[in-house]
Design a protein around this motif. Structure first.
Motif, short mmCIF file in Angstrom:
data_model
loop_
_atom_site.label_atom_id
_atom_site.label_comp_id
_atom_site.label_asym_id
_atom_site.label_seq_id
_atom_site.Cartn_x
_atom_site.Cartn_y
_atom_site.Cartn_z
N GLU A 200 51.68 64.48 17.89
CA GLU A 200 50.37 63.87 17.68
C GLU A 200 50.47 62.35 17.56
N ILE A 201 49.42 61.69 18.00
CA ILE A 201 49.28 60.24 17.85
C ILE A 201 48.25 59.99 16.75
N PRO A 202 48.64 59.32 15.68
CA PRO A 202 47.71 59.10 14.56
C PRO A 202 46.46 58.34 14.99
N GLU A 203 45.38 58.64 14.34
CA GLU A 203 44.13 57.95 14.64
C GLU A 203 44.27 56.47 14.30
N GLY A 204 43.87 55.63 15.23
CA GLY A 204 43.95 54.19 15.01
C GLY A 204 45.29 53.58 15.38
N ALA A 205 46.20 54.40 15.90
CA ALA A 205 47.51 53.88 16.28
C ALA A 205 47.39 52.91 17.46
N GLU A 206 48.27 51.94 17.51
CA GLU A 206 48.24 50.95 18.59
C GLU A 206 48.56 51.61 19.93
N THR A 207 47.87 51.20 20.94
CA THR A 207 48.11 51.70 22.30
C THR A 207 48.83 50.64 23.12
N ASP A 208 49.36 51.05 24.27
CA ASP A 208 50.03 50.09 25.15
C ASP A 208 49.06 49.01 25.60
N VAL A 209 49.56 47.79 25.66
CA VAL A 209 48.73 46.67 26.13
C VAL A 209 49.31 46.19 27.45
N PHE A 210 48.47 46.17 28.48
CA PHE A 210 48.91 45.76 29.81
C PHE A 210 48.19 44.49 30.24
N GLU A 211 48.86 43.72 31.06
CA GLU A 211 48.24 42.56 31.69
C GLU A 211 48.02 42.91 33.16
N THR A 212 46.77 42.91 33.57
CA THR A 212 46.43 43.31 34.94
C THR A 212 46.33 42.09 35.84
N THR A 213 47.00 42.17 36.98
CA THR A 213 46.96 41.10 37.97
C THR A 213 46.39 41.63 39.27
N PHE A 214 45.47 40.84 39.85
CA PHE A 214 44.84 41.24 41.12
C PHE A 214 45.43 40.42 42.26
N ILE A 215 45.77 41.11 43.33
CA ILE A 215 46.35 40.44 44.49
C ILE A 215 45.28 40.38 45.59
N TYR A 216 44.97 39.16 46.02
CA TYR A 216 43.99 38.94 47.10
C TYR A 216 44.68 38.20 48.24
N GLU A 217 44.05 38.31 49.44
CA GLU A 217 44.61 37.65 50.62
C GLU A 217 43.52 36.85 51.33
N LYS A 218 43.91 35.65 51.78
CA LYS A 218 42.98 34.79 52.51
C LYS A 218 43.76 33.96 53.53
N ASP A 219 43.35 34.06 54.78
CA ASP A 219 44.02 33.34 55.87
C ASP A 219 45.51 33.65 55.91
N GLY A 220 45.85 34.93 55.66
CA GLY A 220 47.24 35.37 55.73
C GLY A 220 48.07 35.02 54.51
N VAL A 221 47.44 34.41 53.52
CA VAL A 221 48.17 34.01 52.30
C VAL A 221 47.74 34.91 51.14
N LYS A 222 48.73 35.50 50.46
CA LYS A 222 48.44 36.34 49.30
C LYS A 222 48.59 35.54 48.02
N GLN A 223 47.69 35.82 47.07
CA GLN A 223 47.73 35.09 45.80
C GLN A 223 47.33 36.03 44.67
N LYS A 224 47.91 35.79 43.51
CA LYS A 224 47.63 36.64 42.34
C LYS A 224 46.58 35.98 41.46
N PHE A 225 45.68 36.82 40.92
CA PHE A 225 44.63 36.34 40.04
C PHE A 225 44.57 37.23 38.80
N THR A 226 44.00 36.70 37.73
CA THR A 226 43.80 37.48 36.50
C THR A 226 42.34 37.85 36.38
N LEU A 227 41.99 38.57 35.31
CA LEU A 227 40.60 38.94 35.07
C LEU A 227 39.70 37.72 34.89
N GLU A 228 40.33 36.63 34.44
CA GLU A 228 39.54 35.44 34.14
C GLU A 228 39.22 34.61 35.39
N ASN A 229 40.05 34.71 36.44
CA ASN A 229 39.82 33.81 37.57
C ASN A 229 39.83 34.49 38.93
#
Length: 432
Positions: A200-229
């Motif tokens: 069992e996982i206790p109520e209120g226990a900390e969960t895994d924290v992930f940083e999500t990165t988005f990969i976009y492409e423009k004019d053949g160039v790939k770039q990484k972005f975050t949720l903020e930008n």
């Protein structure tokens, strides 16, 4: 030229005594916790062989388990009692130098999750293990350089007896764990633990924290972005993929992945763990490698469970044709369920082994050679000691084993001291 700093002998002795006790205790503890669970250490060796592409050495896993635990424990005892001071301290320096280099590689490359230096008793990260070795290595070097300042409890005449007795003791501990079950169980599936509660996982226990990165492409160039930008629609960027990086580990229950699947493919984990009555679990992680020497006892346990209304399952990771072969060769009539191989080997070291649970709690465990005989299975479990958690505590076991080790060494030390005393008296008489 500046004068070299000279450390008085009395300070050298104090320093070397403190360090040799600290290093010796670490080696004794490390060797002992490996010795009590030789199969666990063997599995760790198999992990190493796999990680370093040395699978052809897998047949050496169990002998290496015995040898390593005996080597570490014996070095530790020899350091603590001051026998073979020079060679012991030199060997410890070599061991620590090798382990420091190895654990640095493990910390960087991470081919195995932990080095297994303290077995299952204390599981620490590879970086923590490397840090520990960085402290022990210089300490062991100082002990070697000043080994002549160490106190010794035995003369040269007796030190070989100390060595032999220590080896017999620790190999005896390993042999008991190999033929039966470990004297001490450091795993979450030890007798007395409740499997369901440890999942069992206790109520209120900390969960895994992930940083999500988005990969976009423009004019053949790939770039990484975050949720903020990340790019807005119409900006010309095309979404390609996402990446998730773990930046903080959350709470992990002690038991994970405990899943029982029946022959029809249905999960029956809750049914088994929530049963308020007794349930026998025959654990055979690999049926093709399982011993059938005690199959009559196993079949008697199954008959006994049927007579008293107890559930009985065989849990294995074997393939269907291997289960069929086992049925045909042993006459097994009990139901077979599948489970993860690693978890099965963690639950009980014997292959096969027997586990008795009730309402999710582990009541008892037996290796195949220790399975209760039919003479102990006359009454229902509620009316026999088999149906209750054994009362012998780990503290009692520690005291018992410590006495087996310390008392003979103490007697030998006293006899040795008395012999030296008598020799000094004779010399004085002869001089007069």
């Amino acid at each position: 030229m500046a004068n070299k700093i000279k450390i008085p002998d009395v300070y050298k002795k104090i320093i070397v005594e403190i360090l040799r006790i600290a290093v010796g205790l670490v080696f004794v503890f490390s060797g002992f916790v490996k010795a009590v669970d030789p199969w666990g250490s063997a599995y760790k060796f198999l992990d190493y062989f796999t990680a370093f592409h040395l699978d052809f050495l897998s047949f050496l896993a169990l002998p290496a388990s015995f040898a390593l635990s005996a080597f570490e424990f014996t070095l530790g005892i020899c350091l603590l009692v001051g026998v073979y001071r020079k060679i012991t301290s030199f060997l410890i320096v070599l061991v620590m130098a090798f382990m420091t280099c190895l654990t640095l590689y493990l910390a960087i490359a991470n081919p195995v999750s932990d080095c297994g230096c303290f077995g299952d008793a204390i599981v620490i990260s590879n970086w923590a293990t490397f840090t520990k070795n960085l402290i022990l290595l210089p300490a062991s070097i100082v002990v070697f350089l000043w080994h002549s300042k160490m106190t010794f409890l035995f003369s040269k005449k007796s030190r070989s007896l100390v060595l032999v007795f220590t080896l017999i003791f620790i190999l005896g501990v390993s042999s008991f764990g190999y033929m039966n079950l470990p004297v001490f169980d450091f795993r979450p599936y030890k007798v007395g633990n409740n499997i369901r509660e440890l999942m069992e996982i206790p109520e209120g226990a900390e969960t895994d924290v992930f940083e999500t990165t988005f990969i976009y492409e423009k004019d053949g160039v790939k770039q990484k972005f975050t949720l903020e930008n990340y790019p807005k629609e119409g900006s010309g960027w095309t979404f390609v993929d996402t990446e998730a990086k773990l930046i903080k580990k959350g709470y992990e229950p002690a038991i994970q992945g405990f899943t029982i699947t029946d022959a029809e493919g249905y999960e029956i984990t809750d049914e088994v763990l929530n049963n308020p009555d007794y349930t026998f679990l025959l654990i055979a992680h690999k049926l093709d490698k399982a011993s059938d020497s005690y199959i009559e006892k196993i079949n008697e346990i199954y008959d006994y469970s049927q007579q008293n209304g107890y559930d009985f399952y065989c849990l294995t990771s074997s393939l269907p044709h291997q289960i069929l072969e086992w049925r045909e060769s042993t006459g097994a009539e009990y139901p077979f369920c599948t489970m993860d191989d690693i978890i099965l080997k963690t639950i009980v070291r014997s292959n096969p082994g027997l586990v008795l649970i009730k309402d999710g709690s582990i009541i008892n465990k037996w290796s195949d050679r220790n399975i209760p005989s039919d003479s102990m299975l006359i009454l229902p479990l509620e009316e026999t000691p088999l149906g209750a958690i054994p009362e012998n505590s780990d503290t009692q076991k520690v005291v018992f084993l410590a006495l087996i080790l310390v008392v003979p060494l103490s007697v030998l030390s006293f006899s040795d001291w008395n012999g030296r005393r008598m020799e000094r008296k004779k010399k004085k008489v002869n001089v007069k």
